[in-house]
Design a protein around this motif. Structure first.
Motif, PDB file in Angstrom:
ATOM      1  N   ILE A   1       0.859  -1.184   0.000  1.00  0.00           N
ATOM      2  CA  ILE A   1       0.000   0.000   0.000  1.00  0.00           C
ATOM      3  C   ILE A   1       0.895   1.234   0.000  1.00  0.00           C
ATOM      4  O   ILE A   1       1.665   1.441   0.936  1.00  0.00           O
ATOM      5  N   ASP A   2       0.796   2.040  -1.049  1.00  0.00           N
ATOM      6  CA  ASP A   2       1.760   3.119  -1.284  1.00  0.00           C
ATOM      7  C   ASP A   2       1.226   4.528  -0.970  1.00  0.00           C
ATOM      8  O   ASP A   2       0.023   4.768  -0.945  1.00  0.00           O
ATOM      9  N   ASP A   3       2.212   5.432  -0.807  1.00  0.00           N
ATOM     10  CA  ASP A   3       2.016   6.894  -0.828  1.00  0.00           C
ATOM     11  C   ASP A   3       1.482   7.495   0.466  1.00  0.00           C
ATOM     12  O   ASP A   3       1.258   8.692   0.535  1.00  0.00           O
ATOM     13  N   GLY A   4       1.241   6.687   1.512  1.00  0.00           N
ATOM     14  CA  GLY A   4       0.777   7.247   2.781  1.00  0.00           C
ATOM     15  C   GLY A   4       1.946   7.626   3.663  1.00  0.00           C
ATOM     16  O   GLY A   4       3.078   7.701   3.168  1.00  0.00           O
TER      17      GLY A   4
ATOM     18  N   ASN B   1      10.241   1.963   2.413  1.00  0.00           N
ATOM     19  CA  ASN B   1      10.733   3.254   1.902  1.00  0.00           C
ATOM     20  C   ASN B   1      10.186   3.559   0.502  1.00  0.00           C
ATOM     21  O   ASN B   1      10.399   2.783  -0.439  1.00  0.00           O
ATOM     22  N   HIS B   2       9.493   4.697   0.383  1.00  0.00           N
ATOM     23  CA  HIS B   2       8.962   5.125  -0.923  1.00  0.00           C
ATOM     24  C   HIS B   2       9.513   6.517  -1.260  1.00  0.00           C
ATOM     25  O   HIS B   2       8.829   7.292  -1.914  1.00  0.00           O
ATOM     26  N   SER B   3      10.732   6.780  -0.781  1.00  0.00           N
ATOM     27  CA  SER B   3      11.470   8.039  -0.975  1.00  0.00           C
ATOM     28  C   SER B   3      10.973   9.124  -0.027  1.00  0.00           C
ATOM     29  O   SER B   3       9.898   8.999   0.566  1.00  0.00           O
TER      30      SER B   3
ATOM     31  N   HIS C   1      10.374  12.501  -0.726  1.00  0.00           N
ATOM     32  CA  HIS C   1       9.423  13.513  -1.233  1.00  0.00           C
ATOM     33  C   HIS C   1       8.520  13.022  -2.366  1.00  0.00           C
ATOM     34  O   HIS C   1       7.704  13.796  -2.855  1.00  0.00           O
ATOM     35  N   HIS C   2       8.702  11.775  -2.825  1.00  0.00           N
ATOM     36  CA  HIS C   2       7.880  11.254  -3.933  1.00  0.00           C
ATOM     37  C   HIS C   2       7.899  12.231  -5.118  1.00  0.00           C
ATOM     38  O   HIS C   2       6.849  12.655  -5.627  1.00  0.00           O
ATOM     39  N   LEU C   3       9.099  12.564  -5.561  1.00  0.00           N
ATOM     40  CA  LEU C   3       9.247  13.527  -6.651  1.00  0.00           C
ATOM     41  C   LEU C   3       8.866  12.891  -7.990  1.00  0.00           C
ATOM     42  O   LEU C   3       9.257  11.760  -8.277  1.00  0.00           O
TER      43      LEU C   3
ATOM     44  N   PRO D   1       9.113   6.030  -6.791  1.00  0.00           N
ATOM     45  CA  PRO D   1       7.875   6.734  -7.144  1.00  0.00           C
ATOM     46  C   PRO D   1       7.461   6.378  -8.565  1.00  0.00           C
ATOM     47  O   PRO D   1       8.271   6.490  -9.493  1.00  0.00           O
ATOM     48  N   ALA D   2       6.221   5.923  -8.725  1.00  0.00           N
ATOM     49  CA  ALA D   2       5.660   5.483 -10.011  1.00  0.00           C
ATOM     50  C   ALA D   2       6.463   4.328 -10.626  1.00  0.00           C
ATOM     51  O   ALA D   2       6.247   3.962 -11.772  1.00  0.00           O
ATOM     52  N   GLY D   3       7.392   3.761  -9.862  1.00  0.00           N
ATOM     53  CA  GLY D   3       8.184   2.640 -10.364  1.00  0.00           C
ATOM     54  C   GLY D   3       9.263   3.055 -11.353  1.00  0.00           C
ATOM     55  O   GLY D   3       9.905   2.194 -11.961  1.00  0.00           O
TER      56      GLY D   3
ATOM     57  N   LEU E   1      -1.736  -1.284  -4.078  1.00  0.00           N
ATOM     58  CA  LEU E   1      -2.852  -0.350  -3.858  1.00  0.00           C
ATOM     59  C   LEU E   1      -2.288   0.926  -3.228  1.00  0.00           C
ATOM     60  O   LEU E   1      -1.102   0.989  -2.911  1.00  0.00           O
ATOM     61  N   HIS E   2      -3.127   1.939  -3.030  1.00  0.00           N
ATOM     62  CA  HIS E   2      -2.666   3.211  -2.467  1.00  0.00           C
ATOM     63  C   HIS E   2      -3.602   3.708  -1.352  1.00  0.00           C
ATOM     64  O   HIS E   2      -4.818   3.738  -1.555  1.00  0.00           O
ATOM     65  N   ASP E   3      -2.990   4.111  -0.221  1.00  0.00           N
ATOM     66  CA  ASP E   3      -3.785   4.842   0.782  1.00  0.00           C
ATOM     67  C   ASP E   3      -3.527   6.343   0.651  1.00  0.00           C
ATOM     68  O   ASP E   3      -4.412   7.154   0.911  1.00  0.00           O
TER      69      ASP E   3
HETATM   70 ZN   LIG Z   1       3.906   6.303  -5.121  1.00  0.00          ZN
END
Ligand SMILES: [Zn+2]
Length: 277
Positions: free
Chosen positions: A90-93, A141-143, A145-147, A183-185, A236-238
């Motif tokens: 689950i990404d981006d939270g 870890n998803h970075s 700042h998710h640039l 981010p976005a793979g 998925l994304h929260d």
């Molecule tokens: Zn993401």
């Protein structure tokens, strides 16, 4: 008060082994310089070879599940598949509105998941990060700042994005991430070296629901469950959650039927850490 006595140890730096494509690219650049020095009139051919090589490297980075730039986990290891395990990621939270509802849903089904969190969001909502870990899930870890331009960063900026999130997450939860998702793979040839330095393993997915852009839970569910089998890594994304026509976060509509489908298929959701143990 981040650290706890049962925190897993910090990931250790692991050796960096450049992929065949990266080794070949380095050799090609050296050869191109050699050709230009020794046969200057051949410079257009040398330039064309270098340009073609850069296009290949860029294409490899734009293909999220490719392994041409280095190791990339697209499925759980065979041992996990043999145990009938799948990983829900689950990404981006964390997101103060969506994440608590996701945690409640997962609790209700007795399921553990892996949350690829954004470092700056962890710094804003550290209590949420601790809540994720307290309920038996893992924070990865998803970075920082998710640039959107993540795949255009050089080694120094990549190191800051990866290291910043490692620190934010370890400070908030007491446990350093072991896995990284770009981010976005999207990636570039410098990433694997920085991940090795941080002791992180790159993870993409077996399939994704495109739930940040879809308003239809049925479509997202269909994308995630088509051909569902042991060893799958689902995305998925929260954070950045898409909304249904009624305004509900798509993930909250998708998780109950997804978990039901996983159960009906005789599969067991586990964290990436458990699946890769
Ligand atoms: Zn993401």
């Amino acid at each position: 008060m981040p650290a706890s006595s049962d925190s897993p140890p910090e990931p250790l730096q692991r050796p960096y082994h450049p992929s065949a494509l990266i080794l070949g690219s380095v050799a090609l650049h050296i050869a191109a310089v050699g050709v230009v020095l020794m046969r200057p009139h051949l410079w257009p051919w040398a330039l064309a070879a270098v340009v073609a090589n850069h296009l290949t490297l860029t294409a490899a980075g734009l293909w999220p599940r490719a392994r041409l730039l280095g190791p990339n986990l697209t499925r759980l290891p065979s041992g996990a598949a043999a145990r009938g395990e799948v990983a829900i990621t689950i990404d981006d939270g964390p997101d103060p509105e969506v994440t608590p509802a996701v945690l409640a849903l997962l609790d209700r089904h007795g399921v553990r998941a892996s949350f690829f969190c954004v470092g700056e969001r962890i710094a804003r909502f550290p209590q949420l990060a601790r809540e994720i870990v307290a309920r038996g899930h893992s924070v990865e870890n998803h970075s920082q700042h998710h640039l959107h331009r993540f795949s255009l960063l050089g080694p120094r900026r990549l190191r800051a994005e990866i290291g910043g999130a490692q620190e934010s997450i370890a400070f908030a939860t007491g446990a350093a991430p072991r896995f990284f998702r770009a981010p976005a793979g999207l990636r570039n040839p410098f990433l694997e070296r920085e991940l090795a330095r941080a002791g992180l393993t790159l993870v993409s997915w077996t399939r994704r629901g495109f739930d940040t852009v879809s308003t239809s839970p049925d479509q997202v569910l269909e994308r995630l469950t088509r051909g569902l089998r042991a060893g799958d890594i689902l995305l998925l994304h929260d954070g950045h959650a898409g909304r249904t026509a009624g305004g509900s976060p798509v993930i909250l509509e998708v998780l109950p039927p997804l978990l039901a489908a996983v159960g009906t298929a005789g599969l067991k959701p586990v964290t990436l850490r458990a699946g890769c143990a």
